[in-house]
Scaffold this motif. Structure first.
Motif, PDB file in Angstrom:
ATOM      1  N   GLN A 153       0.506  -0.884   0.268  1.00 60.10           N
ATOM      2  CA  GLN A 153      -0.405   0.418  -0.245  1.00 60.10           C
ATOM      3  C   GLN A 153       1.066   0.821  -0.530  1.00 60.10           C
ATOM      4  O   GLN A 153       0.749   2.075  -0.893  1.00 60.10           O
ATOM      5  CB  GLN A 153      -0.578   0.051   1.089  1.00 60.10           C
ATOM      6  CG  GLN A 153      -1.780  -0.873   1.573  1.00 60.10           C
ATOM      7  CD  GLN A 153      -2.457  -1.059   2.423  1.00 60.10           C
ATOM      8  OE1 GLN A 153      -3.296  -0.196   3.098  1.00 60.10           O
ATOM      9  NE2 GLN A 153      -3.827  -2.354   2.820  1.00 60.10           N
ATOM     10  N   GLN A 154       1.870   0.837   1.202  1.00 63.30           N
ATOM     11  CA  GLN A 154       2.705   2.304   0.728  1.00 63.30           C
ATOM     12  C   GLN A 154       3.784   2.609  -0.047  1.00 63.30           C
ATOM     13  O   GLN A 154       3.668   3.906  -0.736  1.00 63.30           O
ATOM     14  CB  GLN A 154       3.532   2.365   2.146  1.00 63.30           C
ATOM     15  CG  GLN A 154       4.327   3.327   2.748  1.00 63.30           C
ATOM     16  CD  GLN A 154       3.417   4.486   3.130  1.00 63.30           C
ATOM     17  OE1 GLN A 154       3.396   5.223   2.684  1.00 63.30           O
ATOM     18  NE2 GLN A 154       2.779   4.246   4.135  1.00 63.30           N
ATOM     19  N   ARG A 155       3.849   1.461  -1.029  1.00 60.30           N
ATOM     20  CA  ARG A 155       4.316   1.670  -2.990  1.00 60.30           C
ATOM     21  C   ARG A 155       3.527   1.818  -3.482  1.00 60.30           C
ATOM     22  O   ARG A 155       4.258   3.046  -4.416  1.00 60.30           O
ATOM     23  CB  ARG A 155       4.650  -0.170  -3.275  1.00 60.30           C
ATOM     24  CG  ARG A 155       6.271  -0.452  -2.072  1.00 60.30           C
ATOM     25  CD  ARG A 155       6.902  -1.295  -3.064  1.00 60.30           C
ATOM     26  NE  ARG A 155       6.141  -2.756  -2.390  1.00 60.30           N
ATOM     27  CZ  ARG A 155       6.860  -3.453  -2.949  1.00 60.30           C
ATOM     28  NH1 ARG A 155       7.435  -3.629  -3.994  1.00 60.30           N
ATOM     29  NH2 ARG A 155       6.428  -4.733  -2.674  1.00 60.30           N
ATOM     30  N   VAL A 156       2.627   1.978  -2.851  1.00 64.98           N
ATOM     31  CA  VAL A 156       0.892   2.449  -4.472  1.00 64.98           C
ATOM     32  C   VAL A 156       1.121   4.102  -3.970  1.00 64.98           C
ATOM     33  O   VAL A 156       0.656   5.064  -4.749  1.00 64.98           O
ATOM     34  CB  VAL A 156      -0.243   2.092  -3.764  1.00 64.98           C
ATOM     35  CG1 VAL A 156      -1.406   2.879  -5.086  1.00 64.98           C
ATOM     36  CG2 VAL A 156      -0.009   0.754  -4.688  1.00 64.98           C
ATOM     37  N   ALA A 157       1.330   4.205  -2.798  1.00 57.83           N
ATOM     38  CA  ALA A 157       1.171   5.913  -1.963  1.00 57.83           C
ATOM     39  C   ALA A 157       2.027   6.255  -2.676  1.00 57.83           C
ATOM     40  O   ALA A 157       2.386   7.757  -3.166  1.00 57.83           O
ATOM     41  CB  ALA A 157       1.006   5.952  -0.925  1.00 57.83           C
ATOM     42  N   ILE A 158       3.141   6.467  -2.889  1.00 57.25           N
ATOM     43  CA  ILE A 158       4.577   6.214  -3.197  1.00 57.25           C
ATOM     44  C   ILE A 158       4.275   6.663  -4.554  1.00 57.25           C
ATOM     45  O   ILE A 158       4.684   7.680  -5.556  1.00 57.25           O
ATOM     46  CB  ILE A 158       5.965   5.267  -2.849  1.00 57.25           C
ATOM     47  CG1 ILE A 158       6.054   5.896  -1.558  1.00 57.25           C
ATOM     48  CG2 ILE A 158       7.003   6.635  -3.797  1.00 57.25           C
ATOM     49  CD1 ILE A 158       6.695   5.018  -0.612  1.00 57.25           C
ATOM     50  N   ALA A 159       4.063   5.688  -5.358  1.00 62.81           N
ATOM     51  CA  ALA A 159       3.972   5.552  -6.821  1.00 62.81           C
ATOM     52  C   ALA A 159       2.781   7.170  -7.241  1.00 62.81           C
ATOM     53  O   ALA A 159       2.751   8.001  -8.232  1.00 62.81           O
ATOM     54  CB  ALA A 159       3.150   4.677  -7.804  1.00 62.81           C
ATOM     55  N   ARG A 160       2.035   7.056  -6.608  1.00 63.51           N
ATOM     56  CA  ARG A 160       0.627   7.915  -6.303  1.00 63.51           C
ATOM     57  C   ARG A 160       1.408   9.332  -6.254  1.00 63.51           C
ATOM     58  O   ARG A 160       1.238  10.346  -6.938  1.00 63.51           O
ATOM     59  CB  ARG A 160      -0.459   8.089  -5.648  1.00 63.51           C
ATOM     60  CG  ARG A 160      -1.352   8.683  -5.691  1.00 63.51           C
ATOM     61  CD  ARG A 160      -2.765   9.006  -4.770  1.00 63.51           C
ATOM     62  NE  ARG A 160      -2.225   8.628  -3.062  1.00 63.51           N
ATOM     63  CZ  ARG A 160      -3.077   8.749  -1.774  1.00 63.51           C
ATOM     64  NH1 ARG A 160      -4.395   8.073  -2.285  1.00 63.51           N
ATOM     65  NH2 ARG A 160      -2.818   8.644  -1.206  1.00 63.51           N
ATOM     66  N   SER A 161       1.909   9.745  -5.929  1.00 59.98           N
ATOM     67  CA  SER A 161       3.197  10.761  -4.850  1.00 59.98           C
ATOM     68  C   SER A 161       3.946  11.782  -6.473  1.00 59.98           C
ATOM     69  O   SER A 161       3.704  12.507  -6.371  1.00 59.98           O
ATOM     70  CB  SER A 161       3.425  10.793  -4.056  1.00 59.98           C
ATOM     71  OG  SER A 161       5.173  10.597  -4.384  1.00 59.98           O
ATOM     72  N   LEU A 162       3.954  10.090  -7.186  1.00 62.22           N
ATOM     73  CA  LEU A 162       4.902   9.866  -8.376  1.00 62.22           C
ATOM     74  C   LEU A 162       4.106  10.875  -9.704  1.00 62.22           C
ATOM     75  O   LEU A 162       4.889  11.535 -11.145  1.00 62.22           O
ATOM     76  CB  LEU A 162       6.053   8.927  -8.764  1.00 62.22           C
ATOM     77  CG  LEU A 162       7.322   8.437  -7.292  1.00 62.22           C
ATOM     78  CD1 LEU A 162       7.605   7.874  -7.654  1.00 62.22           C
ATOM     79  CD2 LEU A 162       7.671  10.106  -7.635  1.00 62.22           C
ATOM     80  N   ALA A 163       2.610  10.118  -9.663  1.00 60.05           N
ATOM     81  CA  ALA A 163       2.275  10.550 -10.784  1.00 60.05           C
ATOM     82  C   ALA A 163       2.401  11.945 -12.287  1.00 60.05           C
ATOM     83  O   ALA A 163       2.393  11.337 -13.063  1.00 60.05           O
ATOM     84  CB  ALA A 163       0.932  10.108 -10.623  1.00 60.05           C
ATOM     85  N   GLU A 164       2.414  13.039 -11.668  1.00 58.25           N
ATOM     86  CA  GLU A 164       2.451  13.620 -12.658  1.00 58.25           C
ATOM     87  C   GLU A 164       3.995  14.478 -12.200  1.00 58.25           C
ATOM     88  O   GLU A 164       4.203  15.634 -12.804  1.00 58.25           O
ATOM     89  CB  GLU A 164       1.694  14.981 -11.213  1.00 58.25           C
ATOM     90  CG  GLU A 164       0.015  14.591 -11.397  1.00 58.25           C
ATOM     91  CD  GLU A 164      -0.843  15.676 -11.142  1.00 58.25           C
ATOM     92  OE1 GLU A 164      -1.287  15.801 -12.213  1.00 58.25           O
ATOM     93  OE2 GLU A 164      -0.985  15.941  -9.873  1.00 58.25           O
ATOM     94  N   SER A 165       5.000  13.543 -11.993  1.00 57.55           N
ATOM     95  CA  SER A 165       7.069  13.859 -12.338  1.00 57.55           C
ATOM     96  C   SER A 165       6.339  15.139 -11.465  1.00 57.55           C
ATOM     97  O   SER A 165       7.349  16.442 -12.497  1.00 57.55           O
ATOM     98  CB  SER A 165       6.736  13.708 -13.256  1.00 57.55           C
ATOM     99  OG  SER A 165       6.051  12.761 -14.262  1.00 57.55           O
ATOM    100  N   PRO A 166       6.568  15.423 -10.552  1.00 57.13           N
ATOM    101  CA  PRO A 166       6.685  16.560  -9.328  1.00 57.13           C
ATOM    102  C   PRO A 166       7.967  16.901  -9.312  1.00 57.13           C
ATOM    103  O   PRO A 166       9.054  15.288  -9.162  1.00 57.13           O
ATOM    104  CB  PRO A 166       6.071  16.684  -8.025  1.00 57.13           C
ATOM    105  CG  PRO A 166       5.790  14.817  -7.618  1.00 57.13           C
ATOM    106  CD  PRO A 166       5.748  14.079  -9.198  1.00 57.13           C
TER     107      PRO A 166
END
Ligand SMILES: Nc1ncnc2c1ncn2[C@@H]1O[C@H](COP(=O)(O)OP(=O)(O)OP(=O)(O)O)[C@@H](O)[C@H]1O
Ligand SMILES: [Mg+2]
Lengths: 277, 294
Positions: A153-166
Motif C-alpha cells: 500500500q505504501q508503495r502505491v502511495a509513493i507511486a501516486r505521489s510521483l504520478a504527475e512527475s513532481p
C-alpha cells in the motif's frame, strides 16, 4: 555544494515560526510548534528532517505543502509561494498512512491526481503502468487496497505521489508503519526512484540510519519550541548511487554518529561535519 | 465485509428456520393455550385461542385461494391482495424516492455549509416527533385545496407525501454522516491536489458515504412502507393494503382467515422493498470494502 546562482531552490524556508492556539476559556494558551526555521533545499537534493516527537517536523512539512500557513516568515517553493506551488501541483506528497481510497483499484488510486486534473484515460493508464513497474507492483494493478500488505500500500502511495512527475516530494514518515526488513527494501527503492526521477525530497523520519542512508543532508530538530539544532552533511555520494552495502561502510557510521550527537544536544561546534545555522 | 457464499447460505437457512419457529409457536400455543386467553389481574397478556382470534395457519392460506366474496365473478382473494400490495408498493416507492432525494439534498447543503447544519439539523430531528396520525388528515386537507392548472391534488399524493416525510429523515442523517466520514488525511489529499468542493464530493465524499447511505436507504424503505399503510388508513384511501386491513377486519366475523390476507400483502411489500435495497447494495459492493489499514 555548488549551486548555480540562477537556479531557484526547491524549497526555501525563511524565518518561519508557527504557533497553535490550544484549549479554550481558562485553559487557553499557545503552543510554539516552530521557531525561526531557516532551511533551503536545492533542486534534486534529498533532505531529511529528524528529531524527537513533537519537534514540529510534520508541521514544517505541512507548511511547505500549504496544508497550513506559517504564523511568521516566508516559504518559497521553486520561487513561488507555497499556495501557488500547490495550485501548480509542483509537489507530490505521501504520509505515514498510505491513505489510498478503498473503493479504487491500485491503478485507479495512482491515477487519481491525473484524473482530477483532467488527463485523458489513455495517458492515465500509460502513466500508472509506468509507475506500477517502477514500484514493482505491475501484477497488482487491478487489486484493491485491502488486498495488499502495508508495504505494498505504501508503495502505491509513493507511486501516486510521483504520478504527475513532481520536482519535489514531501514525505512524512512514509515507512513508519513498516517492519524493519520491508523498510530497508523500501528505502532502497526510494533511493533508486529518486535517482531516476531527479526529484528533490523533504523526508520526515524518526530513524537515524534511515535519514543517513537516504539523505544528502540531515536536518536535526529539537522540541519546544521546534528549532533546527544542526544540519549534518552526509558525504556518501549521490542518493541515486547508494545501495545496501553502504549500510556497512564506515562513512555511514560516522554520519550516523554525527546525527546522533546532534540529536543528543552536544554543542554543535564540537561535531565535525555539522554545519549550524 | 462481503458475505461469502457459505455465510450467505447459512443466514438464509437461519431465516427460514426463524419463520418455521414462529409458525410452530403459533400452532403450539393455539393447541395448548386456554380458550379465554391468559388474563393476569384483568389484563389479557396472551390472546384467546379461538379459531376467530387465532385461526390455524392452514385456514389463513386456504382462504387466499377462495374468492373475496361469495357473489359470482368475485376475484380470488390472493389476486386482490397482490393487487392491493402493488398499489401500496407503488405509492411507497414514490414516497421513498421523494424522501431520498430531499434527504440527500438536505445532507449536501448541511455538509457544504456549517451554518446550515446547525440551523437545519434540530428541525429535521424535531420533524419526526410529529405524530403521523395527526399529520395525515392535515396533509390531505391542505392538499385538497392545491391545483396545478387542470390537475388536482390526489389523495394518493398525500399518502406518498407522508411516506416521504418518514423516509427523508434516516437518509438525511445517514447521508450527512457518510459525507462527513472521510478521514482528514483524505480531505487534505484532495486539498493538495487543489480541487474544489465539487470534485471532492464526486471523488471522495460520495463514494465514502455509501456504507452509511445503504442502511439509511433500507430504513427509509421500511419507513415509507409503514407510512403508506398508516396514511392509507388515516386518510381513507382505498385500493391499498392499509384500507383492506380495516375493511376485512370489520366484515369477517365468520371468516377468520380473511383479515390475515392483507397482512401477507404487507409482508410481500416489505420483502420486495428490502430486496430492492439489497440489490442496490450488491451493485455498490465496491464502495463497501473494508477500510484500508496501512
Ligand atoms: N493542529 C494543531 N493544533 C495544536 N497543536 C498542534 C497542531 N499540530 C501540531 N501541534 C503541536 O505542534 C507541535 C509539533 O507537532 P508536529 O506534529 O509537527 O510534531 P512532529 O515532529 O511531527 O512529531 P512526531 O514525530 O510525533 O510526528 C506539537 O507540540 C503539537 O502538539
Ligand atoms: Mg509527525
Amino acid at each position: 555544494m555548488t549551486t548555480e546562482p540562477l537556479a531557484k531552490p526547491a524549497v526555501l524556508v525563511e524565518g518561519v515560526g508557527k504557533t497553535f492556539d490550544v484549549g479554550r476559556g481558562r485553559s487557553a494558551g499557545t503552543v510554539v510548534a516552530l521557531d525561526d526555521i531557516q532551511l533551503s533545499v536545492a533542486t534534486g537534493e534529498f533532505v531529511s528532517l529528524i528529531g524527537p516527537s513533537g519537534c514540529g517536523k510534520s508541521t514544517l512539512l505541512r507548511l511547505i505543502a500549504d496544508l497550513d500557513q506559517p504564523s511568521v516568515g516566508d516559504i518559497r517553493v521553486f520561487g513561488k509561494t507555497a499556495r501557488q506551488a500547490r495550485i501548480d501541483q509542483d509537489y507530490g506528497i505521501a504520509f505515514q498512512q498510505a491513505g489510498l481510497l478503498p473503493w479504487r483499484s491500485v491503478a485507479a488510486n495512482i491515477e487519481l491526481p491525473l484524473e482530477l486534473h483532467g488527463i485523458g484515460r489513455e495517458a492515465r493508464q500509460k502513466r500508472s503502468a509506468e509507475l506500477l513497474a517502477l514500484v514493482g507492483l505491475s501484477d497488482f494493478a487491478d487489486r484493491f487496497p485491502d488486498q495488499l500488505s502495508g508495504g505494498m500500500q505504501q508503495r502505491v502511495a509513493i507511486a501516486r505521489s510521483l504520478a504527475e512527475s513532481p520536482e519535489l516530494l514531501l514525505m512524512d514518515e512514509p515507512f513508519g508503519a513498516l517492519d524493519e526488513m520491508t523498510r530497508e527494501r523500501m528505502q532502497g527503492e526510494l533511493v533508486r526512484i529518486c535517482g531516476e526521477t531527479g526529484a528533490a525530497v523533504v523526508f520526515v523520519t524518526h530513524s537515524i540510519p534511515e535519514a543517513v542512508f537516504l539523505s544528502d543532508r540531515v536536518v536535526v530538530m529539537s522540541p519546544r519550541p521546534g528549532r533546527i539544532v544542526g544540519i549534518v552533511d552526509v558525504a556518501l555520494g549521490r542518493t541515486g548511487d547508494r545501495d545496501d552495502d553502504l549500510r556497512e561502510a564506515s562513512t555511514f557510521f560516522a554520519s550516523v554518529k554525527a546525527v546522533r550527537e546532534a540529536l543528543h544536544g552536544i554543542p554543535a561546534a564540537a561535531i565535525t561535519g555539522v554545519e549550524t545555522r | 465485509m462481503r458475505a461469502r457464499p457459505g455465510v450467505r447460505a447459512r443466514s438464509a437457512l437461519l431465516g427460514v428456520a426463524g419463520v418455521a419457529l414462529l409458525a410452530l409457536v403459533w400452532e403450539l400455543y393455539k393447541a395448548v393455550g386456554p380458550a379465554t386467553g391468559v388474563v393476569v389481574g384483568g389484563v389479557t397478556v396472551l390472546p384467546r385461542t379461538s379459531d376467530l382470534a387465532m385461526p390455524h395457519l392452514v385456514t389463513m392460506f386456504a382462504r387466499l385461494g377462495d374468492p373475496v366474496i361469495s357473489t359470482p365473478g368475485s376475484p380470488m382473494l390472493w389476486s386482490a391482495v397482490v393487487g392491493a400490495a402493488g398499489f401500496t408498493l407503488g405509492i411507497a416507492a414514490v414516497g421513498w424516492i421523494v424522501g431520498v432525494v430531499v434527504g440527500f439534498l438536505l445532507a449536501l447543503v448541511m455538509q457544504r455549509f456549517r451554518t446550515a447544519e446547525s440551523a437545519l439539523l434540530p428541525w429535521i430531528v424535531l420533524s419526526q416527533t410529529v405524530p403521523l396520525i395527526a399529520l395525515a388528515p392535515l396533509v390531505a386537507g391542505i392538499g385538497s385545496q392545491v391545483r396545478f392548472g387542470e390537475a388536482r391534488w390526489q389523495d394518493w399524493m398525500s399518502v406518498a407525501l407522508i411516506a416521504s416525510y418518514l423516509a427523508f429523515f434516516p437518509v438525511s442523517i445517514g447521508a450527512l454522516r457518510g459525507l462527513e466520514s472521510p478521514d482528514a488525511a483524505h480531505v487534505e489529499l484532495m486539498h493538495t491536489y487543489s480541487v474544489g468542493w465539487w470534485k471532492t464530493l464526486i471523488h471522495l465524499r460520495l463514494p465514502a458515504s455509501i456504507p452509511y447511505l445503504l442502511p439509511a436507504l433500507r430504513l427509509a424503505a421500511a419507513s415509507a412502507v409503514v407510512g403508506t399503510v398508516v396514511a392509507e388508513v388515516s386518510i381513507g384511501l382505498s385500493g391499498g393494503v392499509g384500507r383492506m386491513m380495516v375493511e376485512y377486519a370489520s366484515a369477517s366475523s365468520g371468516n377468520p382467515g380473511k383479515p390475515w390476507a392483507p397482512i401477507f400483502g404487507a409482508i410481500i411489500i416489505g420483502l420486495v422493498s428490502a430486496g430492492f435495497v439489497a440489490v442496490l447494495g450488491l451493485a455498490l459492493a465496491r464502495y463497501r470494502r473494508g477500510e484500508v489499514n496501512a
